[in-house]
Design a protein around this motif. Structure first.
Motif, PDB file in Angstrom:
ATOM      1  N   ASN A  40       0.816  -1.210   0.000  1.00 35.71           N
ATOM      2  CA  ASN A  40       0.000   0.000   0.000  1.00 35.71           C
ATOM      3  C   ASN A  40       0.852   1.263   0.000  1.00 35.71           C
ATOM      4  O   ASN A  40       0.356   2.337  -0.320  1.00 35.71           O
ATOM      5  N   LEU A  41       2.120   1.117   0.373  1.00 33.39           N
ATOM      6  CA  LEU A  41       3.015   2.276   0.472  1.00 33.39           C
ATOM      7  C   LEU A  41       4.149   2.232  -0.537  1.00 33.39           C
ATOM      8  O   LEU A  41       4.619   3.279  -0.991  1.00 33.39           O
ATOM      9  N   GLU A  42       4.619   1.038  -0.880  1.00 39.01           N
ATOM     10  CA  GLU A  42       5.746   0.885  -1.804  1.00 39.01           C
ATOM     11  C   GLU A  42       5.277   1.002  -3.254  1.00 39.01           C
ATOM     12  O   GLU A  42       4.317   0.336  -3.650  1.00 39.01           O
ATOM     13  N   ARG A  43       5.973   1.815  -4.048  1.00 39.17           N
ATOM     14  CA  ARG A  43       5.613   1.937  -5.457  1.00 39.17           C
ATOM     15  C   ARG A  43       5.928   0.659  -6.230  1.00 39.17           C
ATOM     16  O   ARG A  43       5.177   0.264  -7.125  1.00 39.17           O
ATOM     17  N   ASP A  44       7.031   0.008  -5.893  1.00 37.89           N
ATOM     18  CA  ASP A  44       7.434  -1.223  -6.581  1.00 37.89           C
ATOM     19  C   ASP A  44       7.877  -2.236  -5.525  1.00 37.89           C
ATOM     20  O   ASP A  44       9.075  -2.409  -5.267  1.00 37.89           O
ATOM     21  N   PRO A  45       6.921  -2.927  -4.888  1.00 36.75           N
ATOM     22  CA  PRO A  45       7.302  -3.841  -3.804  1.00 36.75           C
ATOM     23  C   PRO A  45       8.183  -4.995  -4.253  1.00 36.75           C
ATOM     24  O   PRO A  45       9.018  -5.462  -3.477  1.00 36.75           O
ATOM     25  N   ALA A  46       8.045  -5.457  -5.484  1.00 36.52           N
ATOM     26  CA  ALA A  46       8.895  -6.563  -5.952  1.00 36.52           C
ATOM     27  C   ALA A  46      10.365  -6.154  -5.943  1.00 36.52           C
ATOM     28  O   ALA A  46      11.242  -6.926  -5.524  1.00 36.52           O
ATOM     29  N   SER A  47      10.651  -4.936  -6.398  1.00 39.39           N
ATOM     30  CA  SER A  47      12.037  -4.459  -6.394  1.00 39.39           C
ATOM     31  C   SER A  47      12.571  -4.322  -4.978  1.00 39.39           C
ATOM     32  O   SER A  47      13.731  -4.655  -4.697  1.00 39.39           O
ATOM     33  N   ARG A  48      11.727  -3.858  -4.063  1.00 39.66           N
ATOM     34  CA  ARG A  48      12.149  -3.705  -2.676  1.00 39.66           C
ATOM     35  C   ARG A  48      12.440  -5.069  -2.053  1.00 39.66           C
ATOM     36  O   ARG A  48      13.438  -5.244  -1.329  1.00 39.66           O
ATOM     37  N   ILE A  49      11.598  -6.056  -2.345  1.00 43.55           N
ATOM     38  CA  ILE A  49      11.819  -7.404  -1.810  1.00 43.55           C
ATOM     39  C   ILE A  49      13.119  -7.988  -2.368  1.00 43.55           C
ATOM     40  O   ILE A  49      13.916  -8.585  -1.631  1.00 43.55           O
ATOM     41  N   ARG A  50      13.352  -7.817  -3.667  1.00 41.04           N
ATOM     42  CA  ARG A  50      14.601  -8.328  -4.260  1.00 41.04           C
ATOM     43  C   ARG A  50      15.821  -7.657  -3.636  1.00 41.04           C
ATOM     44  O   ARG A  50      16.834  -8.313  -3.357  1.00 41.04           O
ATOM     45  N   GLU A  51      15.722  -6.369  -3.396  1.00 39.19           N
ATOM     46  CA  GLU A  51      16.842  -5.633  -2.783  1.00 39.19           C
ATOM     47  C   GLU A  51      17.155  -6.170  -1.394  1.00 39.19           C
ATOM     48  O   GLU A  51      18.322  -6.400  -1.034  1.00 39.19           O
ATOM     49  N   LEU A  52      16.123  -6.403  -0.586  1.00 40.69           N
ATOM     50  CA  LEU A  52      16.327  -6.915   0.771  1.00 40.69           C
ATOM     51  C   LEU A  52      16.886  -8.332   0.751  1.00 40.69           C
ATOM     52  O   LEU A  52      17.786  -8.673   1.532  1.00 40.69           O
ATOM     53  N   ALA A  53      16.358  -9.167  -0.145  1.00 37.93           N
ATOM     54  CA  ALA A  53      16.813 -10.556  -0.203  1.00 37.93           C
ATOM     55  C   ALA A  53      18.261 -10.652  -0.661  1.00 37.93           C
ATOM     56  O   ALA A  53      19.045 -11.464  -0.142  1.00 37.93           O
ATOM     57  N   ARG A  54      18.630  -9.850  -1.640  1.00 32.33           N
ATOM     58  CA  ARG A  54      20.000  -9.903  -2.164  1.00 32.33           C
ATOM     59  C   ARG A  54      21.015  -9.410  -1.144  1.00 32.33           C
ATOM     60  O   ARG A  54      22.204  -9.726  -1.241  1.00 32.33           O
TER      61      ARG A  54
END
Length: 482
Positions: A40-54
């Motif tokens: 609801n707040l992140e414009r691109d949650p998939a990119s944020r998840i990939r960044e955290l996982a990497r």
């Protein structure tokens, strides 16, 4: 490391506090690192998840945990998990919530979900994280469904934990200001859930599969402590209680009302009509003093026969709904009644009967808020679901079909593509709603000033009195202008 993902579930500017994920975070925080990604707040949650996982040293020991309900959440959950899996195939993914509890087989057939946690997830998620990080026997984790070769294994449900045994929500882990909004209740409204489950078995309700008729609630003392913290630390002046049923126990409600009467907090909750009608006048006066402003109840139908087919249980009846509307008028507390229209086997007759019953309720208490849905089956044994299957209803067989726009609308009980409904039923419901809401403008819309209310009522008066609901184009234009 656990990444908790809350998919998009609402319109911009009205982000609800992700209560289920904060509850998971509260249990995780003393054992495992975690972070929240809110769609609801992140414009691109998939990119944020990939960044955290990497950023993790061992991605195979990192877990993406997703909470999913049908509708918009499901659509974004599918899209994000597909993208994340394509880029990070070694990252384990688990789903939990209402939808996965009911459709674990369908979910595990998708190549981008590895695990499903059914029903309450706090302790099951901790056990799964430990098994992923250190190795362990998946078959020993209660409430877990998982891929086992070409099929799926489903472990027995573990008993749910009582809310008082769980840690308090970690409000300091989120930007609380982004989840506080101005509503009819107050200037700074926040969401809270004080219980798990519901003891009833209504045949149209997804909670039955989640809780198996269990109801476990926070004590009034703990609930007072939470609200006092929200009031003092975050300036909250109103709370929406998102329990499936807040009012199961009159003794608990009465004690809670007495405890919070001096906090200066308005509140809203959900409760059954028959339960609330059995409350004493003393308890109603205590709720009034405590700041209770509105109660949402599933009236569902104006027909006792339909209520029986819905397996409402208790002593639900149309006459009790009318009595509750009158009783709440005397205490200045607004009733909010939902109705499920278009139930088989005769959806048109069901719709017309409900229209007339709603008019009767409005005569009894004009302040009553009315919410209307089209009946959508849930996979529970019972007359309604059996009738729906005989009339051609089938659930989707893949997550991609579930995530389609057609099923998003149907999951939100707003779709037209239901086999037993004529194409005009949904349109007639919309038209009736438009005329009703113009003649009785809602008290919850803060944009509706007095002059607007008078204009809407004057313009819609002839239609409402004559029961002419079709093609209310002038009301549509007026409501859009307002």
């Amino acid at each position: 490391m656990v990444i908790l993902f809350n998919p998009l579930s609402t319109t911009p500017g009205k982000q609800p506090l992700p209560l289920s994920l904060l509850a998971l975070g509260a249990v995780l925080q003393n054992r495992h690192r975690w972070t929240l990604v809110d769609g609801n707040l992140e414009r691109d949650p998939a990119s944020r998840i990939r960044e955290l996982a990497r950023a993790e040293r061992d991605i195979e020991r990192t877990l993406l945990a997703v909470t999913v309900m049908p509708g918009p959440q499901l659509m974004q959950a599918v899209d994000v998990c597909q993208r994340v899996r394509a880029d990070l195939p070694a990252l384990p993914i688990v789903w939990g919530g209402y939808f996965p509890t009911q459709h674990a087989e369908t979910i595990l057939a998708a190549p981008y979900v590895d695990y499903v946690i059914r029903s309450q997830g706090e302790h099951a998620l901790c056990d799964l994280v430990a098994a992923i990080e250190h190795g362990g026997d998946l078959s020993s984790i209660g409430s877990l469904s998982w891929k086992n070769g070409a099929g799926a294994a489903h472990n027995p449900l573990r008993p749910p934990a009582a809310p008082d045994s769980l840690p308090l929500l970690p409000y300091d882990k989120v930007e609380i200001g982004r989840y506080v909004h101005r509503t009819y209740l107050g200037h700074r409204t926040i969401a809270h859930s004080s219980s798990f489950g519901c003891p009833f078995a209504c045949s149209f309700c997804a909670v039955v599969a989640m809780a198996n008729r269990r109801w476990l609630a926070e004590s009034p003392a703990r609930l007072e402590r939470i609200l006092r913290h929200l009031r003092l630390a975050h300036g909250v002046d109103s709370v929406q209680m998102h329990d499936m049923d807040f009012f199961i126990s009159e003794a608990r409600t009465a004690e809670f009302a007495e405890r919070v009467a001096g906090l200066g907090i308005s509140w809203w909750g959900l409760g059954r009509v028959d339960t609330l009608m059995h409350y004493s006048d003393e308890t109603w006066r205590a709720m009034q003093r405590s700041g209770l402003r509105m109660v949402f109840s599933g009236a569902e139908s104006g027909s006792d026969e339909t209520l029986e087919r819905m397996n409402k249980g208790g002593k639900a009846s149309a006459s009790l709904t009318l009595q509750l509307a009158r009783r709440m008028r005397d205490y200045g507390i607004v009733p909010e009644f939902s109705f499920v229209l278009g139930c088989p086997p005769d959806p048109m007759a069901d719709m017309r009967r409900t229209f007339e019953f709603v008019r009767e309720i409005k005569r009894a208490n004009p302040a009553t808020e009315i919410v209307m849905y089209v009946y959508t089956p849930v996979p529970l044994a019972g007359e309604l679901y059996d009738d729906a299957k005989q009339l051609g209803f089938r659930f989707p067989q893949t997550l991609e079909e579930w995530a389609s726009d057609r099923w998003r609308q149907l999951s939100m009980r707003r779709g037209d593509s239901i086999p037993w409904l004529e194409s005009g039923v949904r349109r007639q419901v919309r038209n009736f709603e438009r005329v009703l809401n113009a003649f009785y403008p809602t008290v919850t819309d803060l944009r509706l000033r007095g002059s607007y209310r008078l204009a809407l009522r004057a313009m819609s008066g002839w239609r409402y009195r004559a029961r002419v609901y079709g093609a209310p184009y002038e009301l549509r234009v007026m409501q859009r202008v307002i």
